[in-house]
Motif scaffolding. Structure first.
Motif, PDB file in Angstrom:
ATOM      1  N   ASN A  48      -4.442   9.410   1.231  1.00  0.00           N
ATOM      2  CA  ASN A  48      -3.458   8.327   1.110  1.00  0.00           C
ATOM      3  C   ASN A  48      -4.001   7.073   0.447  1.00  0.00           C
ATOM      4  N   LEU A  49      -5.244   7.075   0.044  1.00  0.00           N
ATOM      5  CA  LEU A  49      -5.883   5.858  -0.455  1.00  0.00           C
ATOM      6  C   LEU A  49      -5.227   5.325  -1.729  1.00  0.00           C
ATOM      7  N   SER A  50      -4.915   6.184  -2.675  1.00  0.00           N
ATOM      8  CA  SER A  50      -4.317   5.725  -3.939  1.00  0.00           C
ATOM      9  C   SER A  50      -3.006   4.999  -3.697  1.00  0.00           C
ATOM     10  N   GLN A  51      -2.137   5.614  -2.930  1.00  0.00           N
ATOM     11  CA  GLN A  51      -0.826   5.016  -2.667  1.00  0.00           C
ATOM     12  C   GLN A  51      -0.973   3.716  -1.874  1.00  0.00           C
ATOM     13  N   ARG A  52      -1.847   3.742  -0.892  1.00  0.00           N
ATOM     14  CA  ARG A  52      -2.035   2.554  -0.057  1.00  0.00           C
ATOM     15  C   ARG A  52      -2.593   1.386  -0.864  1.00  0.00           C
ATOM     16  N   PHE A  53      -3.602   1.641  -1.689  1.00  0.00           N
ATOM     17  CA  PHE A  53      -4.174   0.568  -2.501  1.00  0.00           C
ATOM     18  C   PHE A  53      -3.145   0.008  -3.474  1.00  0.00           C
ATOM     19  N   THR A  54      -2.450   0.885  -4.187  1.00  0.00           N
ATOM     20  CA  THR A  54      -1.458   0.440  -5.159  1.00  0.00           C
ATOM     21  C   THR A  54      -0.395  -0.416  -4.489  1.00  0.00           C
ATOM     22  N   ASN A  55       0.095   0.008  -3.342  1.00  0.00           N
ATOM     23  CA  ASN A  55       1.111  -0.757  -2.609  1.00  0.00           C
ATOM     24  C   ASN A  55       0.567  -2.092  -2.116  1.00  0.00           C
ATOM     25  N   ASP A  56      -0.667  -2.093  -1.586  1.00  0.00           N
ATOM     26  CA  ASP A  56      -1.269  -3.337  -1.090  1.00  0.00           C
ATOM     27  C   ASP A  56      -1.450  -4.356  -2.204  1.00  0.00           C
ATOM     28  N   LEU A  57      -1.884  -3.891  -3.377  1.00  0.00           N
ATOM     29  CA  LEU A  57      -2.089  -4.800  -4.504  1.00  0.00           C
ATOM     30  C   LEU A  57      -0.751  -5.391  -4.960  1.00  0.00           C
ATOM     31  N   LEU A  58       0.252  -4.557  -5.085  1.00  0.00           N
ATOM     32  CA  LEU A  58       1.569  -5.037  -5.491  1.00  0.00           C
ATOM     33  C   LEU A  58       2.133  -6.012  -4.465  1.00  0.00           C
ATOM     34  N   LYS A  59       2.010  -5.672  -3.199  1.00  0.00           N
ATOM     35  CA  LYS A  59       2.534  -6.529  -2.131  1.00  0.00           C
ATOM     36  C   LYS A  59       1.870  -7.912  -2.163  1.00  0.00           C
ATOM     37  N   LEU A  60       0.568  -7.959  -2.400  1.00  0.00           N
ATOM     38  CA  LEU A  60      -0.138  -9.240  -2.460  1.00  0.00           C
ATOM     39  C   LEU A  60       0.430 -10.124  -3.569  1.00  0.00           C
ATOM     40  N   PHE A  61       0.602  -9.563  -4.750  1.00  0.00           N
ATOM     41  CA  PHE A  61       1.106 -10.365  -5.871  1.00  0.00           C
ATOM     42  C   PHE A  61       2.560 -10.782  -5.669  1.00  0.00           C
ATOM     43  N   ILE A  62       3.381  -9.894  -5.147  1.00  0.00           N
ATOM     44  CA  ILE A  62       4.784 -10.229  -4.922  1.00  0.00           C
ATOM     45  C   ILE A  62       4.915 -11.306  -3.843  1.00  0.00           C
ATOM     46  N   ASN A  63       4.108 -11.207  -2.782  1.00  0.00           N
ATOM     47  CA  ASN A  63       4.187 -12.177  -1.687  1.00  0.00           C
ATOM     48  C   ASN A  63       3.553 -13.521  -2.013  1.00  0.00           C
ATOM     49  N   GLN A  64       2.551 -13.538  -2.885  1.00  0.00           N
ATOM     50  CA  GLN A  64       1.802 -14.769  -3.135  1.00  0.00           C
ATOM     51  C   GLN A  64       2.194 -15.493  -4.424  1.00  0.00           C
ATOM     52  N   THR A  65       3.058 -14.887  -5.228  1.00  0.00           N
ATOM     53  CA  THR A  65       3.471 -15.516  -6.488  1.00  0.00           C
ATOM     54  C   THR A  65       4.983 -15.390  -6.631  1.00  0.00           C
ATOM     55  N   ARG A  66       5.498 -15.932  -7.699  1.00  0.00           N
ATOM     56  CA  ARG A  66       6.922 -15.796  -8.000  1.00  0.00           C
ATOM     57  C   ARG A  66       7.176 -14.668  -8.999  1.00  0.00           C
ATOM     58  N   LEU A  67       6.190 -13.808  -9.213  1.00  0.00           N
ATOM     59  CA  LEU A  67       6.329 -12.692 -10.143  1.00  0.00           C
ATOM     60  C   LEU A  67       7.271 -11.635  -9.583  1.00  0.00           C
ATOM     61  N   THR A  68       7.960 -10.955 -10.490  1.00  0.00           N
ATOM     62  CA  THR A  68       8.798  -9.831 -10.081  1.00  0.00           C
ATOM     63  C   THR A  68       8.206  -8.553 -10.652  1.00  0.00           C
ATOM     64  N   GLN A  69       8.417  -7.462  -9.938  1.00  0.00           N
ATOM     65  CA  GLN A  69       7.856  -6.174 -10.328  1.00  0.00           C
ATOM     66  C   GLN A  69       8.588  -5.608 -11.536  1.00  0.00           C
ATOM     67  N   SER A  70       7.804  -5.033 -12.439  1.00  0.00           N
ATOM     68  CA  SER A  70       8.344  -4.353 -13.607  1.00  0.00           C
ATOM     69  C   SER A  70       7.701  -2.973 -13.688  1.00  0.00           C
ATOM     70  N   ASN A  71       8.476  -1.979 -14.079  1.00  0.00           N
ATOM     71  CA  ASN A  71       7.932  -0.630 -14.230  1.00  0.00           C
ATOM     72  C   ASN A  71       7.331  -0.391 -15.601  1.00  0.00           C
ATOM     73  N   SER A  72       7.601  -1.287 -16.546  1.00  0.00           N
ATOM     74  CA  SER A  72       7.014  -1.174 -17.878  1.00  0.00           C
ATOM     75  C   SER A  72       6.992  -2.538 -18.540  1.00  0.00           C
ATOM     76  N   ASN A  73       6.025  -2.723 -19.414  1.00  0.00           N
ATOM     77  CA  ASN A  73       5.911  -3.931 -20.234  1.00  0.00           C
ATOM     78  C   ASN A  73       5.860  -5.224 -19.422  1.00  0.00           C
ATOM     79  N   GLY A  74       5.129  -5.222 -18.293  1.00  0.00           N
ATOM     80  CA  GLY A  74       4.968  -6.426 -17.488  1.00  0.00           C
ATOM     81  C   GLY A  74       4.099  -7.451 -18.194  1.00  0.00           C
ATOM     82  N   ASP A  75       4.365  -8.721 -17.953  1.00  0.00           N
ATOM     83  CA  ASP A  75       3.542  -9.782 -18.546  1.00  0.00           C
ATOM     84  C   ASP A  75       2.096  -9.660 -18.070  1.00  0.00           C
ATOM     85  N   LEU A  76       1.918  -9.342 -16.785  1.00  0.00           N
ATOM     86  CA  LEU A  76       0.599  -9.082 -16.218  1.00  0.00           C
ATOM     87  C   LEU A  76       0.574  -7.596 -15.879  1.00  0.00           C
ATOM     88  N   TYR A  77      -0.444  -6.900 -16.352  1.00  0.00           N
ATOM     89  CA  TYR A  77      -0.462  -5.437 -16.239  1.00  0.00           C
ATOM     90  C   TYR A  77      -1.791  -4.970 -15.647  1.00  0.00           C
TER      91      TYR A  77
END
Length: 166
Positions: A48-77
């Motif tokens: 489960n490590l891959s899924q957990r890490f990916t989710n934790d990283l996304l959650k940190l950025f979404i919770n700590q910034t005003r960024l919104t998630q993109s599935n492609s062509n994100g400003d920060l990638y």
């Protein structure tokens, strides 16, 4: 007069927060973040490590910034892979038996800031957690170790990518 001064202070504070998150991260004009799945390419694989890490990283950025998630062509990638998941003995007893073991996880991260390319990087992030050698690395012990490690690694990635802490 006091109301005018107070209003100016509040307005200037809000304007200065335009490109900064409340955590001190500089996201510039970025509006979106794309975080690809980080596959586990370590010799020893925790399922489960891959899924957990990916989710934790996304959650940190979404919770700590005003960024919104993109599935492609994100400003920060972000992309990368888990390159190491290793358990090693770190201290012994008088009988030459391990008293403690260490779980170390290393994750290679490629960060692309499409708006400010000079801030892009590729770097390996690593952290560890120690546990008693007579304990099995399962259930609560594994969960606690992963919590500690992933919290530190995701925070280090956050700091390196937008808080400009090299």
């Amino acid at each position: 007069m006091k109301k005018i001064i107070l209003s100016l202070i509040i307005i200037s504070a809000l304007i200065s927060c335009k490109t900064y998150s409340f955590t001190g991260g500089d996201i510039g004009n970025a509006k979106t973040i794309q975080i690809d799945f980080f596959p586990n390419q370590a010799p020893l694989v925790e399922p489960n490590l891959s899924q957990r890490f990916t989710n934790d990283l996304l959650k940190l950025f979404i919770n700590q910034t005003r960024l919104t998630q993109s599935n492609s062509n994100g400003d920060l990638y972000f992309s990368g892979e888990i390159t190491n998941y290793r358990i090693t003995p770190i201290s012994g007893t008088a009988n030459q038996i391990a008293a403690q073991n260490r779980l170390t996880i290393t994750i290679n991260v490629r960060f692309t800031n499409k708006l400010e390319n000079k801030k892009s990087f590729e770097k390996a992030f690593s952290y560890y957690s120690d546990f008693a050698a007579n304990s099995q690395l399962t259930d609560n012990i594994l969960d606690n170790a992963l919590d500690e490690i992933l919290e530190r690694i995701t925070q280090d990635i956050f700091n390196r990518s937008i808080a400009n802490n090299f």
